[in-house]
Design an enzyme around this catalytic site. Structure first.
Site, short mmCIF file in Angstrom:
data_model
loop_
_atom_site.label_atom_id
_atom_site.label_comp_id
_atom_site.label_asym_id
_atom_site.label_seq_id
_atom_site.Cartn_x
_atom_site.Cartn_y
_atom_site.Cartn_z
N ARG A 107 0.84 -1.20 0.00
CA ARG A 107 0.00 0.00 0.00
C ARG A 107 0.87 1.23 0.00
O ARG A 107 1.28 1.73 1.03
CB ARG A 107 -0.92 -0.02 1.21
N ARG A 151 -10.27 7.79 3.08
CA ARG A 151 -10.90 8.01 4.39
C ARG A 151 -9.88 7.94 5.52
O ARG A 151 -9.98 8.69 6.48
CB ARG A 151 -12.01 6.99 4.60
N ASP A 192 -14.99 -1.66 5.43
CA ASP A 192 -14.64 -2.23 4.12
C ASP A 192 -15.30 -3.57 3.87
O ASP A 192 -15.34 -4.04 2.74
CB ASP A 192 -13.12 -2.42 4.03
N THR A 197 -3.18 2.86 12.34
CA THR A 197 -4.63 2.65 12.43
C THR A 197 -5.32 3.96 12.74
O THR A 197 -4.80 4.80 13.48
CB THR A 197 -4.96 1.60 13.52
N GLY A 198 -6.52 4.10 12.19
CA GLY A 198 -7.34 5.27 12.47
C GLY A 198 -7.70 5.40 13.94
O GLY A 198 -8.15 6.47 14.39
#
Lengths: 805, 805
Positions: B365, B371, B496, B712-713
């Site tokens: 990635r 988002r 997701d 991580t968010g």
């Protein structure tokens, strides 16, 4: 230094020191379920595809090297000492641990003796099955009872797709579960495409422990060399959810003095208790369509000592029969070992797995390279003619209507008539030009000229007879020539590292076109296609001036850029001479004998080394205007940049044989013959029983070290070179040609060969110690003129005798 | 069990047992050159990109775990015994090897004592540089002289591209060379894109040996635990061509009793002797444009003890300043440790590296999830406002003219105006709906309403003001609603694993739309956009009936399929209740307080656990007609399938805080607070100093184990939750709102915060032990009505006092 020897009677290579310079591997199984196994039982397994059907995980280029694998640990429960059935992963000192590894055709056996206990682990995949055996015999040769715990360790991939498994860890580490019930492990794994299951079981002893959580079995900060469960003497009964699965079953063997016990571990695709159907798309793969039986039923049926022995015997018999289609006896025992066993096996593995699964091919290449495949068929057409015809059909339907070919054919999804037509610059200039040779091989082997009339679709649009497919291939190259009348190089020719593009021209592809015109001319004549024969002859004549002009004085140039710059010219500082155009000048017959001889002499002078013929010299260190040299990524002496690219060495053998120079042809053959490094393995490093893609060239400090063994076009072309050109036994429409070109020192040789359903014996004598020239031929005692044994005279068991002189 | 502790004064986490349950890592460096380092010095480095700029190789999910790394071996040349400066890779018994690892902000220090020798290895990347330090101090505290050889071991990737390096071995193993000259190693590697160089050197001692061939250094069938060169006490002087490179320099230290010596190893990008320019494309990355100085010059300038100390001090000062923009003092020391140091650091790492480089993100990635990125900015906007505005600008230009957003933004190649417009079904329904929150954060932090007027292009076509970008986002969702008037789920919403597609509707995205309408309404009012404000209010009112209809009786459904089937309904057997719609019902304010309270009570009843709030319950085991549940790939309790997805836990904290229920909000915060596992690390397993993506839920046998730490968010939203909602200090256009919602037990707390170039101190007292409600506010002793300290009153050093009650 010597690490093993050929046992030709058993069709085995026996490794006597497991600390070989690199991993010396073997291939197991079939296209349904296959595997790789190293001399230390390292390696991986795959279901239907190395890329998208990973069963056993592999850590490529790893430290420790080539782990994990098919590991069985033995533990003396009296002392707590433990070792492995293969030398690694535990790696006991070799002065205490006696090891012998027997790589056979489709199986490998690991014999060990340590601490007074003998063991023999046999790994193989029975024919047509989607499971593998790890069958272990443990023997107590001593005079006191022993208690030996055996622990299996299979590290199961989390995901069918190798890259998901190895790299997309934030996903793939959370998809797996592995449970244990009634002696069997069930690995479940919900992927995006399908639900996949694996089962693992053991027979021959009661399960006393299990682990399915890799990290629990190994223990924290440990490796396969020192698993916690084995050290402790007991598995911990984990059933993993997420993270990493493994299959460890523990059994305990009480061995009386002299007692032998056999325990049979099996790993298979599917569910332990339910029939299992693969829901993934399968095109042209009917074998995968039937549901697999439940693992527990497989265990009941197959996991007995008798059945293991029977399945192994059947596998050996199958290979004996397949390889029996061509056996030779020459004065060169290393040649014999190779051609009769390992070289032949390698050609079958290359045909099966293309360039997809090895220790350096991690799985990304799931399709078939067009040119690779067209050449791979040449060495197996006598042995598995139906499979070759099917594969060749796939290739012909991957040719486009304009005559070029798709660079990569995906057998699981190829759809003739609906594939996109490449742009001109995407074609490789050689791909379709291999078809004449492949089709001629099928026709020559079978004598079936009707094959030329079979109608097959093109990849993108329309259809044509096989013969017209060939003609389109020639027309494509004729249509795409450059200002010098030579064939455009396009994205690449055979050498992927040379990009002449749509403006530059390739001498390699030009000679391959000339060769194709010659071969198709022969097919046209044989099949009564007079117009086409004339057309071929005319086109060949038209090419002559351009070919003449590509003569550099002592050899042919490799190609020409749009600006007229020549690659492979004596005028240049780098890449002055290339191997490919000069061997193909000779092979194609598209130049005079005088020039072919001069060119091959130049090859000998500038490129020949003790380890083989380099691809070019001097290697490149600078870019060249107008010609893409992607070989600049490689240091001098590596790979295409002046390395000894073995595939092209086979052509040098063919070329010299065609020129009648048998001593040199044989010397070239010997130079890169793996078996001749049996006593010098530390130089060659790779397996002495299979060809490698390349050997480091003289400008590399690793000169002589071979790399990328097994899956290489070297296998196929060298097999053609040695059997059809050195030994000279070549099927033709009319019959079996026997026109050897051998070293003058030989007194003769014998070949036994399948030929159109018969078995024919060829006996060649060489009383006058010539290289070439058939003085007399007899078929079953009947003299025959020339050197082609006529099809009509050959019966099963016929003996063809040939006297050279 | 305890493996370490927070040293807040030093801003370090100190690991006292290196055998942590999983790798406990740290991040080094900047976007120019970064790295990951475990508590055992394992890890890798990367230049500009984790995916396409691999410097140090990493074997992911490996056995041995998380190797290789930054390894320095120490060898007592008198005895031949050797160990490593970090516990692993040699892994001496921990009762003989004393280890302490200090992870700091941008650096890690490995202290060891073994065999009477002390060592301290400090690894860091100096600010703005493209090289890393491995600085080693060796101390002989004993009373006899010691001779210690030090060997470095850096396993250098063969290729910039991680996948080429790890998988395309038949290519990447033949592109590397590594040479040695005058004390420095030069790794050269011709890739297809560019020529890349690395240098490696040492200062502080004379080089007495070197190896650049990995396999020669390690020796055959060995691992990093037992390198042949170290065991033998001497490198062998290899300069590798092909295969695998490493950088090993050997120095020998003669240490008198009490003597300390410092040797400084450095690894950098570029050439040892020539300036080096990166020829790869760099868009929006001016830092990479300047040529790098020769490594030898870097060594001369930087590789001195004084410079190392100065660079480390500068790095620490930089982080102290950056983190000084928000510091808290509350009665909860674990909250303090996290918010003041590690949690803040994690938000910066998440902002820097998105989801691209960790031990579970292997490098595939390389782009920015839309988002993810929109949320990542929320926690750092006060600290690095310019970087946030730049990143937000990138996101706004990755919005399409129709208002949706590209799911993935590639910062190195993004071209506004020329990106292809996705098809409707490719959009995620939430992506662009995060923009109002992010833009409001920038405006609130800066007070700069003019930002709304900045004109930026769309990804595909046209341009608009920032305000109109927001409006387009709302219009897009309003335009793509389903038959129930709710927002279509499209490819996914925030989750997701839920695919409602173009026919099903997402309640999450519906509430996010409502929230966006509310936020944009506020921005419109603040900026005097009356028409837009009215439009927002009207649209919000229009949504009400559809939202009302999505009430399931005790909570809101998660979404509705085209056939009317509801996900997250009490009527269902699986997935009866989901966290996301109910927290966003409360946060968005788009339902009544009564329903919000009932919904959050249902969340508490059905989803709350001792380790956090599960995402749904019961987890799914069966497909659902009409709704894509790709979470079915995960076993129950994993990840999105009923796991404790920590990101959404932050929203639960926010929701409860907005409802004024401070005790429950705080309890939710504590439940997944990593620091609270400091004494119970074997349960949590992941680092106690950073948030993880998820914790296994109650239906998983791994309940309580945290996975996928760092990127991580969770980091960003939890930071917002604790600082802006629990502590309630929230910037608004008008000024600094202080409206805490704290546990009733607290007597108060303090916050020091940067605010528009000033530093403001907030002191909150809670004499009546309420959760919420500002009874009195003063700014520098001046009473203020309400709970917003007006911008005009705030000066640098201002003190805002707040009394709850």
């Amino acid at each position: 230094m010597r690490y093993g020897y050929f046992d030709d009677a058993a069709r085995e290579y026996v490794i006597t020191r497991p600390d070989t310079p690199r991993s010396w591997i073997n291939y197991l199984g079939s296209r349904l379920y296959g595997g790789i196994v190293t001399q230390n039982a390292g390696g991986y397994s795959f279901y239907r595809s190395g890329g998208t059907g990973r069963v056993l995980r592999m850590r490529f280029n790893g430290v420790p090297v080539d782990e994990p694998g098919r590991y069985l640990y033995l533990r003396d429960d009296a002392t707590g000492d433990y070792w492995s059935a293969s030398w690694q992963p535990v790696g006991k000192p070799l002065d205490e641990y006696a090891a012998r590894v027997r790589h056979g055709l489709g199986y490998s056996v690991f014999e060990a003796e340590y601490a007074g206990v003998r063991s023999e682990l046999t790994c193989f995949i029975p024919a047509g099955q989607a499971f593998e055996y790890w069958s272990l015999e443990v023997h107590n040769p001593g005079d006191r009872p022993r208690t030996i715990s055996v622990f299996s360790y299979a590290e199961l991939a989390n995901e069918w797709h190798h890259r998901q498994d190895l790299e997309n860890l934030q996903y793939s580490q959370y998809v797996v579960t592995a449970t244990y019930r009634d002696g069997m492990i069930h690995r479940r794994n919900s992927t995006r495409e399908a639900t996949s299951d694996l089962w693992f079981g053991v027979a021959g002893a009661e399960v006393v422990g299990f682990d399915t959580d890799r990290d629990a079995f190994l223990g924290p900060y440990r490796t396969q060399a020192r698993p916690l469960a084995v050290e402790r003497g007991a598995c911990s009964g984990t059933e993993t959810v997420g993270d990493n699965a493994c299959a460890s079953l523990q059994v305990r063997l009480e061995l009386a003095p002299g007692e032998r016990r056999q325990v049979i571990f099996c790993l298979g695709v599917g569910h332990p208790d339910e029939p299992w159907r693969d829901e993934r798309p399968r095109i042209g793969d009917p074998a995968g369509a039937a549901p697999l039986p439940p693992g527990r039923r497989v265990m009941a049926e197959y996991a007995t000592p008798e059945r293991v022995a029977a399945e192994l015997a059947a596998l050996r018999a199958e290979w004996a029969e397949r390889l029996g289609t061509l056996q030779v006896r020459t004065p060169d025992p290393e040649l014999n070992s190779m051609v009769n066993v390992w070289h032949a096996y390698q050609t079958h593995m290359t045909f099966s797995w293309s360039r997809g699964v090895s220790l350096v091919e991690a799985g990304d290449r799931d399709g078939l390279g067009y040119r690779d495949t067209a050449q791979d068929v040449l060495a197996v057409v006598h042995a598995i003619p139906d499979a070759v015809r099917e594969r060749l059909g796939l290739l012909l339907t991957a040719q486009t209507a304009e005559g070029g070919a798709l660079p990569l054919v995906k057998p699981l999804s190829h759809t003739p008539g609906r594939e996109p037509t490449p742009r001109l610059e995407e074609y490789r200039s050689d791909d379709a030009l291999w078809l004449p040779i492949s089709v001629a091989a099928v026709v020559g082997e079978s004598g079936d000229l009707g094959y030329l009339d079979v109608v097959l679709p093109f990849a993108d649009d329309g259809e044509a007879s096989v013969f017209d497919h060939l003609r389109r291939a020639l027309e494509f190259s004729l249509a795409h020539r450059g200002p010098n009348g030579l064939v455009q190089g396009l994205a690449a020719d055979w050498n992927d590292c040379l990009q002449f593009g749509t403006t530059g021209e390739s001498m390699f592809s030009t000679f391959l076109l000339a060769n194709g015109l010659r071969v198709v001319h022969e097919l046209a004549v044989a099949s009564g296609r007079d117009e086409a024969a004339a057309w071929c002859a005319d086109r060949l004549a038209e090419l002559e001036p351009a070919i003449d002009a590509a003569w550099d004085g002592d050899w042919f140039v490799r190609g020409v850029s749009a600006t007229g710059a020549a690659l492979g010219s004596a005028a240049a500082d780098e890449g002055r001479i290339y191997l490919e155009p000069n061997v193909w000048a000779a092979i194609s017959g598209a130049t005079s004998r005088e020039r072919a001889v001069r060119a091959m002499d130049a090859v000998h002078e500038h490129l020949a080394t003790e380890h083989g013929v380099a691809l070019c010299d001097p290697p490149h260190t600078h870019p060249m205007p107008g010609i893409g040299l992607s070989l600049l990524v490689f240091p001098p002496g590596h790979k295409e940049n002046g390395g000894i690219f073995c595939h092209a060495n086979a052509w040098a053998v063919v070329a010299e044989a065609m020129l009648g120079r048998g001593d040199r042809a044989y010397a070239y053959y010997r130079a890169y013959l793996p078996a001749r490094y049996d006593d010098d393995a530390e130089t060659h490093q790779a397996e002495p029983y299979v060809y490698a893609q390349f050997t480091h060239g003289p400008s590399s400090p690793r000169f002589g070290q071979a790399r990328n063994p097994w899956l290489t076009g070297t296998a196929s072309w060298t097999y053609v070179a040695v059997t059809q050109h050195l030994l000279g036994v070549r099927p033709e429409v009319a019959g079996l040609r026997v026109d050897p070109c051998i070293p003058t020192a030989w007194d003769g040789f014998e070949v036994v060969r399948a030929f159109r359903g018969r078995r024919v014996q060829v006996r060649v004598t060489n009383p006058h110690h010539v290289s070439r020239g058939v003085a007399a031929m007899e078929v079953d005692g009947v003299p025959v003129s020339g050197c082609v044994a006529p099809d009509a005279l050959l019966r099963d068991g016929s003996v063809v005798t040939v006297r050279l002189g």
